[in-house]
Design a protein around this motif. Structure first.
Motif, short mmCIF file in Angstrom:
data_model
loop_
_atom_site.label_atom_id
_atom_site.label_comp_id
_atom_site.label_asym_id
_atom_site.label_seq_id
_atom_site.Cartn_x
_atom_site.Cartn_y
_atom_site.Cartn_z
N CYS A 90 0.71 -1.35 0.40
CA CYS A 90 0.34 0.09 -0.41
C CYS A 90 0.87 1.25 0.37
N VAL B 29 -4.65 -5.51 -7.68
CA VAL B 29 -5.11 -4.86 -6.17
C VAL B 29 -5.17 -5.51 -5.15
N ASP C 146 -7.12 -4.92 -0.70
CA ASP C 146 -6.94 -4.50 0.61
C ASP C 146 -5.87 -5.12 1.73
N THR D 83 -5.99 0.80 -1.00
CA THR D 83 -5.49 0.49 -1.79
C THR D 83 -4.49 -0.13 -1.94
#
Length: 127
Positions: A42, A63, A65, A72
């Motif tokens: 990130c 991508v 989390d 992201t």
């Protein structure tokens, strides 16, 4: 049905290739499915490493989390290191953020005062 971006494509953790009913065959477990660990970073530099079933490169999500901050994360550690991704309103919120949405500062003071009164009445807190 598996989510279209799921790396497991409808399988469960521990499921193996060729696994059938428990009373079938000599080796009911079959062969373990090949897995890969993919790194995502990130903008704050946190690394997240989910495990996927070995898939073609184009089927692995670009991508993911971040597990630490909720932002992201991308597979490239050098992509926009100092830039925040655009805020779409669905970002990560802490428990405190949700509480602040439901209660005003006045409400918080009243709840705290009531809790302190109850503790003092039981003798659990000195004045």
């Amino acid at each position: 049905m598996a989510h279209s971006s799921s790396g497991f494509r409808g399988t469960r953790v521990g499921v193996t290739e060729g696994a059938g009913l428990k009373n079938q065959g000599e080796d009911p477990l079959g062969e373990r499915l090949p897995r890969i660990c993919v790194s995502y970073w990130c903008v704050q530099g946190h690394e997240t490493r989910p495990v996927f079933i070995k898939l073609p490169e184009d089927q692995i999500p670009e991508v993911w989390d971040c597990r630490r901050c909720g932002k992201t994360a991308s597979r490239n550690p050098d992509s926009a290191p100092g830039q925040e991704p655009p805020d779409d309103g669905d970002g990560y919120k802490s428990h405190l953020d949700y509480v602040k949405e439901r209660r005003s500062s006045q409400d918080a003071e009243e709840v705290l005062a009531g809790a302190l009164r109850r503790l003092r009445a039981r003798g659990g807190l000195a004045d």
